[in-house]
Motif scaffolding. Structure first.
Motif, PDB file in Angstrom:
ATOM      1  N   TRP B 122      66.735  57.372  24.136  1.00  0.00           N
ATOM      2  CA  TRP B 122      66.151  56.128  24.631  1.00  0.00           C
ATOM      3  C   TRP B 122      66.746  55.694  25.958  1.00  0.00           C
ATOM      4  CZ3 TRP B 122      66.757  57.083  19.465  1.00  0.00           C
ATOM      5  CH2 TRP B 122      65.612  56.964  18.680  1.00  0.00           C
ATOM      6  N   GLN B 164      70.240  53.787  17.814  1.00  0.00           N
ATOM      7  CA  GLN B 164      69.560  54.485  16.722  1.00  0.00           C
ATOM      8  C   GLN B 164      70.375  55.737  16.434  1.00  0.00           C
ATOM      9  OE1 GLN B 164      65.287  54.147  16.649  1.00  0.00           O
ATOM     10  NE2 GLN B 164      65.275  52.994  18.541  1.00  0.00           N
TER      11      GLN B 164
ATOM     12  N   ALA C 154      56.147  52.208  25.532  1.00  0.00           N
ATOM     13  CA  ALA C 154      57.003  53.209  24.890  1.00  0.00           C
ATOM     14  C   ALA C 154      56.149  54.320  24.286  1.00  0.00           C
ATOM     15  CB  ALA C 154      57.862  52.553  23.816  1.00  0.00           C
ATOM     16  N   GLN C 238      58.233  58.321  14.360  1.00  0.00           N
ATOM     17  CA  GLN C 238      56.849  57.872  14.273  1.00  0.00           C
ATOM     18  C   GLN C 238      56.815  56.469  13.679  1.00  0.00           C
ATOM     19  OE1 GLN C 238      54.687  60.007  11.287  1.00  0.00           O
ATOM     20  NE2 GLN C 238      52.678  59.325  11.970  1.00  0.00           N
ATOM     21  N   VAL C 239      56.030  55.593  14.268  1.00  0.00           N
ATOM     22  CA  VAL C 239      55.838  54.273  13.674  1.00  0.00           C
ATOM     23  C   VAL C 239      54.482  54.286  12.999  1.00  0.00           C
ATOM     24  CG1 VAL C 239      55.757  51.799  14.111  1.00  0.00           C
ATOM     25  CG2 VAL C 239      57.234  53.274  15.495  1.00  0.00           C
ATOM     26  N   ALA C 240      54.450  53.940  11.711  1.00  0.00           N
ATOM     27  CA  ALA C 240      53.232  54.124  10.935  1.00  0.00           C
ATOM     28  C   ALA C 240      52.943  52.906  10.086  1.00  0.00           C
ATOM     29  CB  ALA C 240      53.375  55.337  10.023  1.00  0.00           C
TER      30      ALA C 240
ATOM     31  N   LEU D  28      52.800  47.898  -0.071  1.00  0.00           N
ATOM     32  CA  LEU D  28      51.764  48.131   0.921  1.00  0.00           C
ATOM     33  C   LEU D  28      50.595  48.907   0.302  1.00  0.00           C
ATOM     34  CD1 LEU D  28      51.836  47.390   3.955  1.00  0.00           C
ATOM     35  CD2 LEU D  28      52.697  49.677   4.402  1.00  0.00           C
ATOM     36  N   VAL D 174      59.927  58.552  10.086  1.00  0.00           N
ATOM     37  CA  VAL D 174      58.802  57.607   9.995  1.00  0.00           C
ATOM     38  C   VAL D 174      59.366  56.215   9.762  1.00  0.00           C
ATOM     39  CG1 VAL D 174      56.656  57.018   8.829  1.00  0.00           C
ATOM     40  CG2 VAL D 174      57.391  59.411   8.942  1.00  0.00           C
ATOM     41  N   LEU D 175      58.966  55.292  10.623  1.00  0.00           N
ATOM     42  CA  LEU D 175      59.311  53.879  10.428  1.00  0.00           C
ATOM     43  C   LEU D 175      58.042  53.189   9.944  1.00  0.00           C
ATOM     44  CD1 LEU D 175      61.439  53.421  13.673  1.00  0.00           C
ATOM     45  CD2 LEU D 175      62.293  53.461  11.329  1.00  0.00           C
ATOM     46  N   LEU D 176      58.050  52.780   8.680  1.00  0.00           N
ATOM     47  CA  LEU D 176      56.850  52.204   8.067  1.00  0.00           C
ATOM     48  C   LEU D 176      56.872  50.692   8.246  1.00  0.00           C
ATOM     49  CD1 LEU D 176      54.350  52.787   6.208  1.00  0.00           C
ATOM     50  CD2 LEU D 176      55.869  52.244   4.290  1.00  0.00           C
ATOM     51  N   ASP D 177      55.850  50.170   8.871  1.00  0.00           N
ATOM     52  CA  ASP D 177      55.739  48.725   9.101  1.00  0.00           C
ATOM     53  C   ASP D 177      55.386  48.034   7.779  1.00  0.00           C
ATOM     54  OD1 ASP D 177      55.190  46.167   9.944  1.00  0.00           O
ATOM     55  OD2 ASP D 177      53.370  46.702  11.046  1.00  0.00           O
ATOM     56  N   LYS D 207      65.203  44.440   8.833  1.00  0.00           N
ATOM     57  CA  LYS D 207      65.109  43.850  10.165  1.00  0.00           C
ATOM     58  C   LYS D 207      65.492  44.874  11.226  1.00  0.00           C
ATOM     59  CE  LYS D 207      67.615  40.040   9.623  1.00  0.00           C
ATOM     60  NZ  LYS D 207      68.346  38.829  10.035  1.00  0.00           N
ATOM     61  N   ARG D 209      65.470  48.156  11.067  1.00  0.00           N
ATOM     62  CA  ARG D 209      64.432  49.192  11.195  1.00  0.00           C
ATOM     63  C   ARG D 209      63.176  48.604  11.861  1.00  0.00           C
ATOM     64  NH1 ARG D 209      67.268  53.663  11.427  1.00  0.00           N
ATOM     65  NH2 ARG D 209      68.359  54.166   9.509  1.00  0.00           N
ATOM     66  N   VAL D 211      63.187  46.288  14.247  1.00  0.00           N
ATOM     67  CA  VAL D 211      63.464  46.288  15.687  1.00  0.00           C
ATOM     68  C   VAL D 211      63.225  47.675  16.272  1.00  0.00           C
ATOM     69  CG1 VAL D 211      65.298  46.070  17.420  1.00  0.00           C
ATOM     70  CG2 VAL D 211      65.117  44.383  15.587  1.00  0.00           C
ATOM     71  N   GLN D 212      63.701  48.679  15.555  1.00  0.00           N
ATOM     72  CA  GLN D 212      63.510  50.045  16.043  1.00  0.00           C
ATOM     73  C   GLN D 212      62.034  50.422  16.057  1.00  0.00           C
ATOM     74  OE1 GLN D 212      66.135  52.308  13.519  1.00  0.00           O
ATOM     75  NE2 GLN D 212      67.950  51.667  14.650  1.00  0.00           N
ATOM     76  N   ALA D 213      61.298  49.991  15.063  1.00  0.00           N
ATOM     77  CA  ALA D 213      59.860  50.284  15.046  1.00  0.00           C
ATOM     78  C   ALA D 213      59.185  49.672  16.265  1.00  0.00           C
ATOM     79  CB  ALA D 213      59.228  49.747  13.758  1.00  0.00           C
ATOM     80  N   ASN D 216      59.831  51.576  19.419  1.00  0.00           N
ATOM     81  CA  ASN D 216      59.248  52.916  19.464  1.00  0.00           C
ATOM     82  C   ASN D 216      57.745  52.934  19.334  1.00  0.00           C
ATOM     83  OD1 ASN D 216      61.547  54.881  19.589  1.00  0.00           O
ATOM     84  ND2 ASN D 216      62.217  53.613  17.887  1.00  0.00           N
ATOM     85  N   SER D 217      57.120  51.768  19.266  1.00  0.00           N
ATOM     86  CA  SER D 217      55.682  51.782  19.004  1.00  0.00           C
ATOM     87  C   SER D 217      54.898  51.730  20.290  1.00  0.00           C
ATOM     88  CB  SER D 217      55.314  50.618  18.089  1.00  0.00           C
ATOM     89  OG  SER D 217      55.684  49.409  18.678  1.00  0.00           O
ATOM     90  N   LEU D 221      49.910  49.237  18.297  1.00  0.00           N
ATOM     91  CA  LEU D 221      50.292  48.845  16.955  1.00  0.00           C
ATOM     92  C   LEU D 221      50.550  47.354  16.836  1.00  0.00           C
ATOM     93  CD1 LEU D 221      52.329  51.878  15.746  1.00  0.00           C
ATOM     94  CD2 LEU D 221      50.603  50.668  14.430  1.00  0.00           C
ATOM     95  N   TYR D 232      61.821  56.533   6.621  1.00  0.00           N
ATOM     96  CA  TYR D 232      61.667  57.720   5.785  1.00  0.00           C
ATOM     97  C   TYR D 232      61.858  58.979   6.617  1.00  0.00           C
ATOM     98  CZ  TYR D 232      59.726  54.615   2.288  1.00  0.00           C
ATOM     99  OH  TYR D 232      59.569  53.607   1.372  1.00  0.00           O
TER     100      TYR D 232
END
Lengths: 244, 244, 244, 244, 244, 244
Positions: B122, B164, C154, C238-240, D28, D174-177, D207, D209, D211-213, D216-217, D221, D232
């Motif tokens: 990053w 990260q 990003a 990956q943001v999902a 979800l 994978v960062l799941l919202d 929280k 994760r 911020v990281q999402a 990186n998005s 999104l 994950y």
């Protein structure tokens, strides 16, 4: 920096591993008034006693000879020896062995644990001994295992330097200065009578690690050019109150 | 375990990095009578000052604002601040910058060095700052570089926790207990006026590392449930005189 | 799942890399109405044009021939081609090249970036191209770089499959189904007239990745036994909004 | 992107793991009309129920209390709970347990599987649960295992975030919202009555994760500054029809 | 470089693995007058015989069909086949199986061992077969295991190329030129009648590895553009008397 | 197995590196009638000549002394020495240096290349020398670089054993038996007059690697108990016509 409360538990696959790999740590601890308990899962009777087999001994004789050597070495180091005699090549995981190890953890309540690496392509008993030592440590922490007994805390785990470190995922994260107890370690190694070539081999290893220790030490440690050291790898992060 | 002789050198890519990532180590050291020198290669004026650009400041104004923040934080931490102002995004390696860093090493003669990780997808300034800090440290050890000057010893190098960690090849090998100086670190973080959301973010990080420190500490350290910690990774093996 | 807003930026070290390694992704995007911009840092004139040198062409002739091939392939793929002509073997990092790349990022505002791996022992231009592409992306995000311009968001970065993946720290984290545009990719590959053996080679690679895609796909994707695929590795998580 | 056909199978070593580690993914899925089945191999009665042991409960009472908590949490999440009650510290692999898991896979026919990491030096039950979940999944795919039954396809496997990710070979791929279902996850966590400190701990993790999402998005999104996320890691490559 | 004394032992989880993965090495060895022994732990009857199950065969019929195929392939390769028939999906480690493998090692006294990788997320039988093969090799070296028998030396171990190498921690450390025996390998593959698609698949793999072999070979090996190769990874360091 | 056509190119950062790290390979090659060319980028005058600085020599005197030592050692080894004298601590990459190295590659046309590891936290010159050696090798292969000259083939690259292998991502993939030329290597080491302690240190290293070579060698190599060895790591896969 001497600590009377240090209480090491060394879990060794075969009868001689603890001497070559952790004899310095043991001697250092007992010299300062600490306690050392050594658990040998087996005598290494099948796989690490070639000389005795060549002499024509039978299984019980080999085990007896290996017991004598290990006991003599432990005595030199000032450590208590416990031999579980579960057989080697292969050591086999059983519920009984795991329970016995948990029992020892809870009785000894070690402040640090020393054992093998979890990877070693030359030896399948070493990684198994390490996995058992680590698993028993975790079970000994469980309040619901034999509830009422005193549970184990979170003693750090240090892994021995293996024969061929680069293939065993081993990094020497701690170089332990054993210069002051080197004569004791050497005397303990010499209890392993049939393996004179290993006396020299592990003397060379200790010198090499000593050179590295000196190259990596800050100004205050005062290592000399004849420093001898043992290398260890940590399983868990170090918790510290200063960066040094 | 307090040590008056501790002498930290912190090499920070941008003006605020040292606060979030090593403020606790700095405060702990000065609280015990040690010395801390902080080198900021740049102010992070282009890449880490979004708020000021949104306010319409120009480059010199941004740098001035960042200088004020960093100076205030360093004062709270009891540390000496040196700002090299080489520009950011990107920081560029030059012979002059490298020489300046070598000069600082030889002057300060640190007992430990703290800097960034060498991997960070990053941020390309962070790894560069780390490589420069490590390269200058090695050159400062060379007897033939400016012969006659006092060469540097072999101070250990500790890497900051990155944003990260799992993508930066970072393992928290040392969890530093900063509970006692937490109020000081928090006050230093609050000097970074425009980044209030990071105050909370790094408070959460310190709590999380504190929980881990408690889970990994042996019986003698006495960490409480409100422990706060900073995580560091070692570049070199630790040289120790006991396993703990 | 078609997306008109997809806007790929492909950064290729030499003139033909984008065809073999990302031709399917490009064709898929333009077939669905998205946009693709291809940046070739060099023509690969010195290092990847052996046939032309054997024919006795001089440097300018080689570059012209390579330009024609790349332009033809880009046209087949429906992509815009930009050739920076900075020379190869080695590509050299300069401030000007970095600035030019930042400018392109800000102009194009890509939604995803495709480039080489950062490790490749067979080729030092590929990792350099990747590092430049990643560094320029980070600088393009800085609000203080050419303040007033629209900064970059990003966009995720995907790395091409290299020639010998296992030595390049490459894991095929995404297998992109390119079955429907395979004829287009094949036509683009055939624009590389002098490298007929690579047409077959990359057809085999696509079949092999297609088999793997089918073996790893859930019930809904409906891949057939003649699936063709390209492999990519992610630089960032990956943001999902669902796990699938 | 909502999918009624999503059908998650979560394999959890102990009764509470699924709440902290995958509660968001479960909520979800059910909020969108999908199905979630949770398999708890054990109640974590020995190793993860310290509070109940301190209260003087016996083994059956501890298990009952843990069952109530897990059932309540599963109900909040809209998921079906299956408790296999095989005992913990250690969980032991048996043919029967493996067969039972295969049977569940074939019955449930999940579209995705969630379980623990295969490395965790703090916990030997977690990696074992993961290995069992993965092994049973592979056996369930074999046409000759209970021939005639409907075999399993190739559902992707996602690994939970462990406590100390950097020591567990965990990368958050994978960062799941989970922002929209955060209140539900929080309510489920609160069913774990005796572990109030973990409510806060995992709120902080989400929280962080989140911020990281957001960092990186891509632009589409639309993550906000209060985004919450779960991390994950994938076991297998993602098969995709676009790069995003 | 032909060697009559070469004596390969191939340990294969299922009946067909040795053909696809090591057929070239086997053919090369026997063509030069060496000896090859193939041990198939199982027939792959449950997990790798989908076609037969679709035809309605029962378990014994599937195993018989698989036996016929493997025997035919082994005959083409000039190798001796030993089928242990221990069942698959899962293969289960037992003392008896381990003893049988040790017995084979001591009888055959191989000069090199070929088996699967120890990591394979798509297949749990392959890593188990590898671990068993490696463990039995180590036990066969122990002088105290069945004392009086001739112990095994230290034959090098080579790991097969798995299906998706990058996820199996596989690096192709040795590219074996099998061009001269390619027709034999192809004929052996064609004995696997029901898997015609794999004939092509593994032909492509061999071509790809052949291209890489040519790109990596020094001037003396003389590989041609139609070179075919198999990839292997070493478990142990190579001992050499020259660097080449 | 002797080969008159062996033609080694050794690229050494400082004047003494080639002696300690590759002296055995050099002696072995020349003893069999092969050719060895040694390129020293610098004399190591600043960073690896502490003894001379302590004696009060100035820069030119230090370089002259180092030149004499290196020339004497090269003569003992039967190798040709080329000293580029580019300065050390740090060695700096320039276009001229890279061109000079390419020129040497094309002139020498080596059959194998030996150089440093690409990672070494104790020394930044060593990785740079390795990167330069590898980059020049790749450029020397490019037909369009100085078209008309004879391009380089694909000689394998072997990396030296570094001081602290485990921190340098070094695995000893090849253990080279140097027993027969050990006296020659020892004599060459003794040309490094001021570093007597390193004579012993590297004798110990060679013994240790010799023990490992013996433990890993098959029955035919006939290593004795006094075997001496050097360890190397490969950059590229080995291309072989048999598995051994």
């Amino acid at each position: 920096m001497t600590s009377d409360t240090t209480n090491l538990l060394i879990v060794s696959a075969h009868a001689a591993d603890f001497v070559w790999r952790a004899g310095g740590a043991a001697a250092l601890t007992t010299a300062r008034g600490g306690r050392v308990t050594i658990v040998c899962l087996s005598y290494g009777e099948r796989g690490e006693s070639a000389r005795y087999w060549r002499q024509g001994l039978d299984l019980e004789q080999v085990k007896a000879a290996r017991h004598r050597e290990a006991a003599a070495a432990a005595e030199v180091l000032g450590a208590e020896l416990r031999t579980l005699d579960v057989g080697d090549y292969p050591i086999v995981e059983t519920d009984e062995l795991l329970d016995e190890l948990v029992r020892i953890y809870r009785e000894v309540q070690p402040t640090a644990v020393l054992t093998h690496t979890t990877v070693d392509p030359w030896n399948t008993d070493h990684p198994l001994a390490s996995r058992l030592a680590q698993k028993a440590r975790i079970i000994a922490q469980a309040p619901g295992y034999q509830p009422g007994e005193k549970v184990l805390g979170a003693p750090p785990v240090f892994l021995f330097e293996p024969h061929q470190s680069e293939y065993c995922e081993f990094r020497p994260e701690v170089l332990l200065d054993i210069t002051e107890v080197w004569p004791t370690k050497l005397e303990a190694m010499r209890c392993m009578e049939g393996q004179e070539h290993l006396w020299d081999y592990y003397t060379d290893v200790a010198k090499r690690r000593g050179v590295q220790a000196r190259r990596n030490s800050g100004p205050n440690l005062g290592l000399t050019t004849d420093a001898m050291a043992e290398a260890y790898m940590r399983v868990f992060p170090q918790v510290a109150d200063q960066l040094a």
